[in-house]
Design an enzyme around this catalytic site. Structure first.
Site, PDB file in Angstrom:
ATOM      1  N   GLU A 158       0.818  -1.209   0.000  1.00 28.05           N
ATOM      2  CA  GLU A 158       0.000   0.000   0.000  1.00 28.05           C
ATOM      3  C   GLU A 158       0.856   1.264   0.000  1.00 28.05           C
ATOM      4  OE1 GLU A 158      -0.341  -2.585   1.974  1.00 28.05           O
ATOM      5  OE2 GLU A 158      -2.438  -3.199   2.132  1.00 28.05           O
ATOM      6  N   LEU A 159       1.978   1.209   0.717  1.00 27.58           N
ATOM      7  CA  LEU A 159       2.799   2.419   0.820  1.00 27.58           C
ATOM      8  C   LEU A 159       3.428   2.774  -0.527  1.00 27.58           C
ATOM      9  CD1 LEU A 159       3.804   4.575   2.765  1.00 27.58           C
ATOM     10  CD2 LEU A 159       5.863   3.204   3.096  1.00 27.58           C
ATOM     11  N   LYS A 160       3.897   1.752  -1.224  1.00 27.40           N
ATOM     12  CA  LYS A 160       4.486   1.974  -2.548  1.00 27.40           C
ATOM     13  C   LYS A 160       3.457   2.650  -3.451  1.00 27.40           C
ATOM     14  CE  LYS A 160       5.786  -0.662  -6.653  1.00 27.40           C
ATOM     15  NZ  LYS A 160       7.178  -0.281  -6.832  1.00 27.40           N
ATOM     16  N   GLY A 173      24.281  -6.235 -22.100  1.00 27.02           N
ATOM     17  CA  GLY A 173      23.349  -7.365 -22.246  1.00 27.02           C
ATOM     18  C   GLY A 173      21.936  -6.964 -22.571  1.00 27.02           C
ATOM     19  N   SER A 174      21.305  -6.230 -21.672  1.00 25.92           N
ATOM     20  CA  SER A 174      19.894  -5.932 -21.914  1.00 25.92           C
ATOM     21  C   SER A 174      19.741  -4.696 -22.793  1.00 25.92           C
ATOM     22  CB  SER A 174      19.170  -5.718 -20.592  1.00 25.92           C
ATOM     23  OG  SER A 174      19.771  -4.691 -19.859  1.00 25.92           O
ATOM     24  N   CYS A 200      10.435  -2.239  -4.267  1.00 26.01           N
ATOM     25  CA  CYS A 200      10.474  -3.489  -3.507  1.00 26.01           C
ATOM     26  C   CYS A 200      11.028  -4.601  -4.398  1.00 26.01           C
ATOM     27  CB  CYS A 200       9.068  -3.872  -3.055  1.00 26.01           C
ATOM     28  SG  CYS A 200       8.282  -2.614  -2.048  1.00 26.01           S
ATOM     29  N   HIS A 214      30.805  -9.057 -15.668  1.00 24.33           N
ATOM     30  CA  HIS A 214      30.419  -7.649 -15.531  1.00 24.33           C
ATOM     31  C   HIS A 214      30.131  -7.349 -14.067  1.00 24.33           C
ATOM     32  CE1 HIS A 214      28.286  -3.883 -15.919  1.00 24.33           C
ATOM     33  NE2 HIS A 214      27.264  -4.416 -15.304  1.00 24.33           N
ATOM     34  N   GLU A 233      31.469  -0.631 -14.340  1.00 26.49           N
ATOM     35  CA  GLU A 233      30.884   0.712 -14.305  1.00 26.49           C
ATOM     36  C   GLU A 233      31.955   1.686 -13.832  1.00 26.49           C
ATOM     37  OE1 GLU A 233      29.555   3.592 -11.276  1.00 26.49           O
ATOM     38  OE2 GLU A 233      30.141   1.533 -10.816  1.00 26.49           O
ATOM     39  N   HIS A 249      22.240   5.279 -16.179  1.00 26.99           N
ATOM     40  CA  HIS A 249      21.152   5.673 -15.285  1.00 26.99           C
ATOM     41  C   HIS A 249      20.567   7.016 -15.635  1.00 26.99           C
ATOM     42  CE1 HIS A 249      22.304   2.229 -12.950  1.00 26.99           C
ATOM     43  NE2 HIS A 249      21.119   2.315 -12.400  1.00 26.99           N
TER      44      HIS A 249
HETATM   45  N1  GLN Z   1      23.350  -8.412 -18.262  1.00 27.38           N
HETATM   46  C1  GLN Z   1      22.615  -7.603 -17.344  1.00 27.38           C
HETATM   47  C2  GLN Z   1      21.902  -6.500 -18.093  1.00 27.38           C
HETATM   48  O1  GLN Z   1      22.453  -5.985 -19.010  1.00 27.38           O
HETATM   49  C3  GLN Z   1      23.516  -7.015 -16.288  1.00 27.38           C
HETATM   50  C4  GLN Z   1      22.742  -6.200 -15.275  1.00 27.38           C
HETATM   51  C5  GLN Z   1      23.526  -5.737 -14.048  1.00 27.38           C
HETATM   52  O2  GLN Z   1      24.681  -5.510 -14.059  1.00 27.38           O
HETATM   53  N2  GLN Z   1      22.859  -5.537 -12.947  1.00 27.38           N
HETATM   54  O3  GLN Z   1      20.817  -6.127 -17.768  1.00 27.38           O
HETATM   55 ZN    ZN Z   2      25.684  -3.578 -14.207  1.00 24.30          ZN
END
Ligand code: GLN
Ligand code: ZN
Length: 774
Positions: free
Chosen positions: A16-18, A446-447, A530, A655, A679, A708
């Protein structure tokens, strides 16, 4: 004997809070409506605990975002950049601006930093201190909530983070001082809070000092002594519980035993030996009570009553019942809310369900333990006691848990199993021949964007509105478009995009034996976010290949290399609820073997480059430095087992992201991945210094842009970062890639950014060629 709870989940049984916070941020509900939701959750939590029979019910454990940020507001620790906002905004808007940043009506302020709460997956907002930091009582939340509960007829125990831990949780925002030096200025505000609570007739109060589980300096330890003596001088009547959790007191124990507090809370789940240490020390003063944290607040397993009662008996025999409190090991905010809401028998079978307890059930366990221990309920006549014994016996012997084939395989691991055929120098030559990549090869992590559309396909598939064929066709189409985009952009090593995956751990857990999932087992990660960790209940094995279908499909579309994408054993372990009936290292090794089989199957299917992600390897580090080596040994070994089944010319990538690497760089090198992508861009490549100083032997892809942010970086910016990188790492060791996966980004900015990234790599290649021809 009393029952004591340290904190209750505030997200609400149905999050509920979310929902309320997010609706408020979207402008869909008013501040009053949001505040009312908060009040309802608090009331429900207090009443539930009172009905269950908890004697010391916490207040001020509620938070709209984070309890550390609450305390910063309480103490008036508001960084300068928000002070303008503070004049014009309501308290709640100021609070959210600090948590999330704010861009409105010409104001533009960035959020405060967030970091992990000790070794949990909960993130707190880092307090910011200046040299001449002032403290003043700015918010009276803790007093208001105490009064609010009183009005409901419930006398609560306010909880707050103690002054030493509060300072240590923060960061100095300028040079020339250590934050612990602020203690004398800070303490008077705590006195003011205590005075106000005393005026409201508070009886109990809980100060959390979780830093007592860490290695402290003498100065920090002295601050502890100073603080609790000063408090006791002024408020001798308040019963103060000093709470420590997540590990032993270690070398801080004698300091702690000399403190004039009413009660010490011990985490006897994480540190079983603590009770014996204290009882045997003979240093526990005769007017100090012990709160025994015997019910695991960090995991979802049902308590073992027989075992807990033996511990409680040891304590009551030594100290008498009056000096004993029964408690969960830590705040229950790290547990999901209520097991009764798990009604999906097909996934969480009744047999497994009987082994579990969530927050609500854990408070019941605490109360039952008190009744059993004080003989108010006779165990031999208690159905609840019998149920508990039966469930625990069943878990020990269940065929769901034990798989001899897995155990035998783990037992027969030999030294060679965690080693590639040849060292990197030899592998490298073979890989160069086979892969034929340019200098500064470009790739991604990757994604690719998980659009609302992609997510809606999965939702429809789960509901049965799409059949397997229809779902697969949609994923295929998305994958193919992503391959074509990467080809057109000129990326060297492609990825399939991970469109078939909900989450990088859940996707694998769903296909591995030994894992199950809850429907509603949410735990707060940060703010309104969450997570629902998978539950590892049994021996882990891989009945079928998990990623070969999609990786092969993607590879079949293109003559370029497509990287296989896997989550590593340590990360899968770290982001799940893990069995407590065998060491974590054992479970991790089982997962490693499953991933190893997947790696080999990918190789056999023609995938020549395979990435095994380990973003969580650093966060698994134990709190105490003396325990690091043991952890790093088995964690690194697990990764190596997963990666070592392939031939020399198959290239293994890993990674990592959003962690401090400097102090574990040797261990990262020991993982012996052929390529690591990390990163780096937020720190402007500072992180690379660690790799350079250390002379990191294998190849590295330092992230050249921050995924990000929706901002599209220019190729010039990225060239600048790559130049910085090539100043410290030989150019033939460098890869070019973003910081992390692109799943949270939109296509529009992703495309632009990757085009710039490829251009940056090309400029670097030209620059290197020019140098070579000169
Ligand atoms: N292979 C994942 C992606 O690209 C790596 C995600 C991560 O580092 N948290 O989404
Ligand atoms: Zn990552």
């Amino acid at each position: 004997m009393l029952t004591n709870n340290l904190g209750y989940p505030r997200i609400g049984s149905n999050r509920e809070l979310k929902k309320a916070c997010e609706s408020y941020w979207a402008g869909k509900i008013s501040a009053d409506e949001l505040l009312a939701t908060g009040a309802t959750i608090r009331k429900q939590n207090w009443q539930l605990q009172a009905e269950t029979g908890i004697d010391l019910i916490p207040s001020n454990d509620f938070s709209f975002y984070d309890q550390v940020l609450d305390l910063s507001l309480t103490l008036g620790v508001i960084p300068k950049r928000y002070q303008e906002l503070a004049k014009t905004n309501s308290a709640i808007d100021l609070y959210f601006a600090m948590a999330r940043g704010s861009q409105k009506e010409g104001q533009d302020v960035v959020a405060m930093e967030m970091t992990k709460w000790f070794d949990t997956n909960y993130h707190y907002i880092v307090p910011e201190f200046t040299k001449d930091q002032e403290f003043k009582l700015f918010s009276e939340k803790i007093i208001d909530e105490f009064k609010e509960a009183n009005a409901l007829g419930i006398a609560t125990k306010p909880v707050l983070i103690g002054p030493v831990s509060y300072l240590l949780l923060g960061k100095e925002k300028e040079a020339g001082f250590h934050r612990i030096d602020l203690i004398e200025k800070l303490l008077p505000v705590y006195f003011e809070i205590l005075q106000k609570l005393e005026n409201e007739n508070v009886e109990w109060i809980q100060f959390d000092e979780p830093f007592l589980a860490l290695n402290l300096t003498d100065k920090e330890r002295n601050a502890i002594t100073y603080v609790y003596n000063e408090i006791n001088k002024r408020f001798p009547k308040i019963k103060l519980i000093l709470a420590n959790y997540f590990d032993c007191f270690g070398e801080n124990l004698s300091t702690v035993l000399a403190l004039p507090v009413h009660t010490l809370h011990l985490d006897l789940v994480r540190c079983q030996s603590q009770l014996d240490d204290i009882l045997e020390s003979g240093q526990l003063s005769s007017n100090v009570s012990l709160s025994l944290g015997v019910v695991d607040g960090r995991n979802i397993w049902k308590n073992d009553f027989k075992n807990s009662l033996a511990i409680i008996k040891k304590a009551t025999d030594a100290l008498g019942e009056d000096r004993i409190l029964i408690a969960p090991s830590c705040s229950l905010i790290h547990s999901p809310c209520d097991l009764e809401l798990e009604t999906n028998n097909a996934t969480l079978t009744p047999e497994i369900k009987q082994w579990l307890a969530f927050a609500k059930q854990k408070t019941e366990e605490v109360v039952l333990l008190k009744y059993f221990a004080s003989n108010e309920i006779d165990v031999s006549n208690s159905i609840r006691f019998q149920e508990n014994t039966v469930a625990n016996e069943n878990r020990k012997t269940s065929t769901l848990i034990h798989n001899d084939a897995v155990k035998n395989r783990v037992a027969s691991i030999t030294t060679g199993d965690d080693q590639r055929e040849n060292p990197f120098s030899i592998r490298r030559k073979k890989q160069i021949d086979v892969l034929d990549l340019p200098l500064f090869p470009t790739t991604t992590i990757g994604s690719f964007p998980q659009t609302t559309e992609v997510r809606s396909w999965r939702a429809k598939f789960k509901k049965g509105e799409l059949n397997q064929q229809q779902y697969d066709d949609l994923i295929k189409k998305e994958t193919e478009e992503t391959i074509r985009f990467q080809e057109e952009t000129g990326i060297d090593v492609l990825v399939h995009g991970e469109f078939e995956r909900n989450d990088m751990v859940e996707y694998f857990g769903e296909q591995l034996d030994g894992f199950t999932f809850t429907k509603n087992g949410w735990v707060q990660s940060y703010g309104s976010r969450c997570v629902k960790p998978p539950v590892i209940y049994g021996d882990v094995s891989r009945p079928n290949p998990m990623t070969v279908k999609w990786s092969s499909f993607a590879q079949s579309l293109t003559p370029k290399w497509v990287k296989g994408m896997l989550t590593g054993p340590v990360t899968i372990l770290q982001w799940s609820f893990v069995r407590n009936d065998q060491p974590r290292s054992e479970t991790c090794t089982q997962i490693a073997l499953a991933i190893r089989d997947e790696v080999v199957d990918l190789e056999n299917a023609g995938i020549k480059i395979i990435q095994i992600d380990e973003p969580a390897i650093r966060e698994g580090l134990p709190l105490r430095k003396e325990d690091w080596t043991t952890y790093l040994d088995w964690a690194v070994k697990a990764f190596r087992i997963s990666a070592s089944g392939v031939k020399d010319d198959t290239q293994i990538h890993t990674h990592m992201c959003y962690s401090e690497f400097n102090d574990i760089i040797q261990n990262i090198a020991d993982m012996d991945a052929d390529v690591i992508t990390i990163e780096c861009s937020r720190s402007q490549m500072e992180l690379l210094d660690a790799f350079a100083d250390f002379n990191y032997p294998n190849e590295i892809g330092p992230g050249v842009y921050d995924i990000h942010s929706p901002r599209v970086p220019s190729s010039t910016e990225m060239v600048r970062l790559l130049e910085k990188a090539s100043a410290v790492i030989p150019v033939d060791q460098l890869w070019v890639n973003p910081d992390c996966g692109l799943k949270t980004r939109h296509w529009d900015e992703t495309k632009k950014a990757l085009i710039e990234m490829v251009a940056a790599a090309q400029q670097m290649r030209i620059a290197v060629e020019n140098i070579a021809t000169v």
